[in-house]
Each structure stands twice: as structure tokens, then as C-alpha cells.
Design a protein around this motif. Structure first.
Motif, PDB file in Angstrom:
ATOM      1  N   SER A  28       0.444  -1.327  -0.065  1.00 52.29           N
ATOM      2  CA  SER A  28      -0.270   0.095  -0.435  1.00 52.29           C
ATOM      3  C   SER A  28       1.207   1.101   0.176  1.00 52.29           C
ATOM      4  CB  SER A  28      -0.926  -0.274   1.471  1.00 52.29           C
ATOM      5  OG  SER A  28      -1.409  -1.015   1.562  1.00 52.29           O
ATOM      6  N   PHE A  29       2.061   1.151   0.461  1.00 57.07           N
ATOM      7  CA  PHE A  29       2.926   2.426   0.206  1.00 57.07           C
ATOM      8  C   PHE A  29       3.509   2.681  -0.455  1.00 57.07           C
ATOM      9  CE2 PHE A  29       7.251   5.163   1.074  1.00 57.07           C
ATOM     10  CZ  PHE A  29       6.792   6.191   2.077  1.00 57.07           C
ATOM     11  N   LYS A  30       4.078   1.809  -1.467  1.00 51.90           N
ATOM     12  CA  LYS A  30       4.739   2.094  -2.895  1.00 51.90           C
ATOM     13  C   LYS A  30       3.207   2.283  -3.923  1.00 51.90           C
ATOM     14  CE  LYS A  30       7.911  -1.344  -2.813  1.00 51.90           C
ATOM     15  NZ  LYS A  30       8.637  -2.509  -3.181  1.00 51.90           N
ATOM     16  N   ARG A  31       2.102   1.930  -3.226  1.00 51.61           N
ATOM     17  CA  ARG A  31       1.078   2.146  -5.003  1.00 51.61           C
ATOM     18  C   ARG A  31       0.297   3.655  -4.426  1.00 51.61           C
ATOM     19  NH1 ARG A  31      -5.411  -1.103  -4.489  1.00 51.61           N
ATOM     20  NH2 ARG A  31      -5.447   0.333  -6.429  1.00 51.61           N
ATOM     21  N   TYR A  32       0.530   3.878  -3.030  1.00 52.99           N
ATOM     22  CA  TYR A  32      -0.367   5.449  -2.327  1.00 52.99           C
ATOM     23  C   TYR A  32       1.061   6.322  -2.761  1.00 52.99           C
ATOM     24  CZ  TYR A  32      -4.454   2.511  -2.397  1.00 52.99           C
ATOM     25  OH  TYR A  32      -5.755   1.089  -2.134  1.00 52.99           O
ATOM     26  N   SER A  33       2.123   6.214  -2.673  1.00 50.33           N
ATOM     27  CA  SER A  33       3.181   7.311  -2.036  1.00 50.33           C
ATOM     28  C   SER A  33       3.182   8.108  -3.546  1.00 50.33           C
ATOM     29  CB  SER A  33       4.503   6.413  -1.936  1.00 50.33           C
ATOM     30  OG  SER A  33       4.945   6.054  -3.001  1.00 50.33           O
ATOM     31  N   TYR A 142      -7.800  11.763  -6.147  1.00 51.66           N
ATOM     32  CA  TYR A 142      -8.049  10.860  -6.386  1.00 51.66           C
ATOM     33  C   TYR A 142      -7.994  10.860  -7.785  1.00 51.66           C
ATOM     34  CZ  TYR A 142     -11.692   6.951  -6.544  1.00 51.66           C
ATOM     35  OH  TYR A 142     -11.712   5.407  -7.245  1.00 51.66           O
ATOM     36  N   GLY A 143      -8.077  11.579  -8.494  1.00 52.30           N
ATOM     37  CA  GLY A 143      -7.602  11.656  -9.639  1.00 52.30           C
ATOM     38  C   GLY A 143      -6.223  11.258  -9.814  1.00 52.30           C
ATOM     39  N   VAL A 144      -5.015  12.039  -9.232  1.00 56.18           N
ATOM     40  CA  VAL A 144      -4.126  11.971  -9.231  1.00 56.18           C
ATOM     41  C   VAL A 144      -4.245  10.281  -9.193  1.00 56.18           C
ATOM     42  CG1 VAL A 144      -1.227  11.982  -8.165  1.00 56.18           C
ATOM     43  CG2 VAL A 144      -2.948  14.002  -8.867  1.00 56.18           C
ATOM     44  N   GLN A 145      -4.498   9.528  -8.324  1.00 52.77           N
ATOM     45  CA  GLN A 145      -4.263   8.101  -7.892  1.00 52.77           C
ATOM     46  C   GLN A 145      -4.659   6.792  -8.976  1.00 52.77           C
ATOM     47  OE1 GLN A 145      -2.095   6.816  -5.672  1.00 52.77           O
ATOM     48  NE2 GLN A 145      -2.303   4.639  -6.484  1.00 52.77           N
ATOM     49  N   TYR A 146      -5.716   7.756  -9.742  1.00 51.31           N
ATOM     50  CA  TYR A 146      -6.220   6.675 -10.623  1.00 51.31           C
ATOM     51  C   TYR A 146      -5.127   7.205 -12.104  1.00 51.31           C
ATOM     52  CZ  TYR A 146      -9.861   6.367 -14.371  1.00 51.31           C
ATOM     53  OH  TYR A 146     -10.392   5.033 -15.731  1.00 51.31           O
ATOM     54  N   LEU A 147      -4.635   8.542 -12.155  1.00 48.44           N
ATOM     55  CA  LEU A 147      -3.930   8.423 -13.374  1.00 48.44           C
ATOM     56  C   LEU A 147      -3.075   7.403 -13.583  1.00 48.44           C
ATOM     57  CD1 LEU A 147      -4.104  12.257 -14.078  1.00 48.44           C
ATOM     58  CD2 LEU A 147      -4.778   9.894 -15.428  1.00 48.44           C
ATOM     59  N   TYR A 148      -2.371   7.930 -11.596  1.00 47.82           N
ATOM     60  CA  TYR A 148      -1.228   6.236 -11.959  1.00 47.82           C
ATOM     61  C   TYR A 148      -1.418   5.163 -11.496  1.00 47.82           C
ATOM     62  CZ  TYR A 148       2.695   4.378  -8.682  1.00 47.82           C
ATOM     63  OH  TYR A 148       3.420   3.830  -8.625  1.00 47.82           O
ATOM     64  N   GLU A 149      -2.891   5.010 -11.096  1.00 51.16           N
ATOM     65  CA  GLU A 149      -3.274   3.448 -11.633  1.00 51.16           C
ATOM     66  C   GLU A 149      -2.767   3.433 -13.380  1.00 51.16           C
ATOM     67  OE1 GLU A 149      -3.893   0.879  -9.409  1.00 51.16           O
ATOM     68  OE2 GLU A 149      -3.604   2.276  -7.708  1.00 51.16           O
ATOM     69  N   LEU A 150      -3.727   3.888 -13.799  1.00 49.48           N
ATOM     70  CA  LEU A 150      -3.785   3.455 -15.313  1.00 49.48           C
ATOM     71  C   LEU A 150      -2.028   3.440 -15.926  1.00 49.48           C
ATOM     72  CD1 LEU A 150      -6.347   6.889 -16.519  1.00 49.48           C
ATOM     73  CD2 LEU A 150      -6.410   3.856 -17.201  1.00 49.48           C
ATOM     74  N   THR A 151      -1.532   4.151 -15.510  1.00 47.28           N
ATOM     75  CA  THR A 151       0.270   4.299 -16.096  1.00 47.28           C
ATOM     76  C   THR A 151       0.919   3.149 -15.428  1.00 47.28           C
ATOM     77  OG1 THR A 151       1.665   4.887 -14.687  1.00 47.28           O
ATOM     78  CG2 THR A 151       0.300   6.281 -16.305  1.00 47.28           C
ATOM     79  N   ARG A 152       0.425   1.871 -14.010  1.00 47.01           N
ATOM     80  CA  ARG A 152       0.834   0.654 -13.836  1.00 47.01           C
ATOM     81  C   ARG A 152       0.074   0.283 -14.561  1.00 47.01           C
ATOM     82  NH1 ARG A 152       0.092   0.302  -7.708  1.00 47.01           N
ATOM     83  NH2 ARG A 152       1.091  -1.682  -8.403  1.00 47.01           N
ATOM     84  N   ARG A 153      -1.213  -0.222 -15.717  1.00 51.95           N
ATOM     85  CA  ARG A 153      -1.399  -1.635 -16.373  1.00 51.95           C
ATOM     86  C   ARG A 153      -0.839  -1.583 -17.279  1.00 51.95           C
ATOM     87  NH1 ARG A 153      -7.448   0.289 -14.888  1.00 51.95           N
ATOM     88  NH2 ARG A 153      -7.139  -0.092 -12.543  1.00 51.95           N
TER      89      ARG A 153
END
Length: 153
Positions: A28-33, A142-153
Motif C-alpha cells: 500500500s505504501f508503494k501504491r499510494y506514495s 483521487y484523480g492523480v491516483q487514478y492516472l497513476y493506476e492507469l499507467t501501472r497497467r
């Protein structure tokens, strides 16, 4: 000169929230940092703007961004943001509710407690404006996290 009470308060709002991240988990730390770091930088910029506009007043004489606003930016923002993302990311309604609750408690209750203890109080804005100032950043996070999740896929 910073009072002892103010110094202890600053140290506590930096140390205690960061200690809680020991329990968030490595994954979680890596995911949300990334989002957490973004929101801290963004919050520092917001605090500089609010400092210049005199939106709050400190009681320790000489106004200093480093002793007055920076501990709020460095201390609770990143850890709290990461915990809220951990428990609500993917459920936007839950995310909004948690942010409304935490921002509301700070804007309408905790800020009055800080005023009572002569640490900081609102000056150029009222409680509702301060709540909006706190809450609008949640959607950006939330938007930044959403964009980060898109780039991780």
C-alpha cells in the motif's frame, strides 16, 4: 521565537502521522506514495498562497512559513491521504464520505481547538471557506491516483 507548546505541537503533527505508516503495509505504501507526494507538494504551494493572503493567524509573534504552515503540510497530509486511499480507493462514494468527514472535523472542530490553545486560527477566511480549501484537493488526489493506476497497467 517559537513557544515550547508550539514546538511540541509541530513535532507531534509530523511524527505521529508518519509513524502510522508503519502499519499501512509495504504494498500500500508503494501504491499510494506517488499520490501522497503529489498532494504534499500541492499542499505546500497552497499553504504558501494562504500564508501570503493571511488566511490564518499564528500566535507566536513573527510569522514564519517554516514553523507555522510547513508542519501541517509535511505532517498529516501524506499519511492521511494514503490511509484514506487505502481504505476507499475504488469506491468513490466512500472516498468522498471519508474526506468530507476528515476535512469537516478539521475545518469546524480542530481549528477551533488550535485557536483555543493559541497555535493558529483563521483570519482571512471563515470555516466554510476553509473547509472548501481543504476538500477540493481530495478530488485532485483521487484523480492523480487514478492516472497513476492507469499507467501501472
Amino acid at each position: 521565537m517559537i513557544t515550547r507548546r508550539h514546538l511540541l505541537f509541530n513535532l507531534s503533527i509530523i511524527i505521529f502521522p508518519w509513524l502510522t505508516l508503519l502499519f499501512i503495509g509495504k504494498k500500500s505504501f508503494k501504491r499510494y506514495s506517488v499520490s501522497g507526494i503529489f498532494i504534499v507538494v500541492f499542499e505546500i504551494i497552497n499553504h504558501i498562497y494562504g500564508h501570503r493572503r493571511n488566511w490564518w493567524k499564528t500566535y507566536d509573534g513573527h510569522k514564519s512559513f517554516l514553523k507555522d504552515e510547513l508542519p501541517f503540510s509535511v505532517g498529516p497530509y501524506m499519511p492521511l491521504s494514503m490511509w484514506i486511499l487505502k481504505y476507499s480507493y475504488g469506491n468513490f462514494k466512500k472516498y468522498v464520505l471519508l474526506n468530507l468527514l476528515s476535512d469537516g472535523l478539521f475545518a469546524f472542530l480542530f481549528i477551533d481547538i488550535l485557536k483555543k490553545y493559541r497555535i493558529i486560527s483563521l483570519n482571512g477566511i471563515n470555516h466554510i471557506q476553509f473547509f472548501i480549501y481543504l476538500n477540493y484537493k481530495a478530488y485532485l488526489l483521487y484523480g492523480v491516483q487514478y492516472l497513476y493506476e492507469l499507467t501501472r497497467r
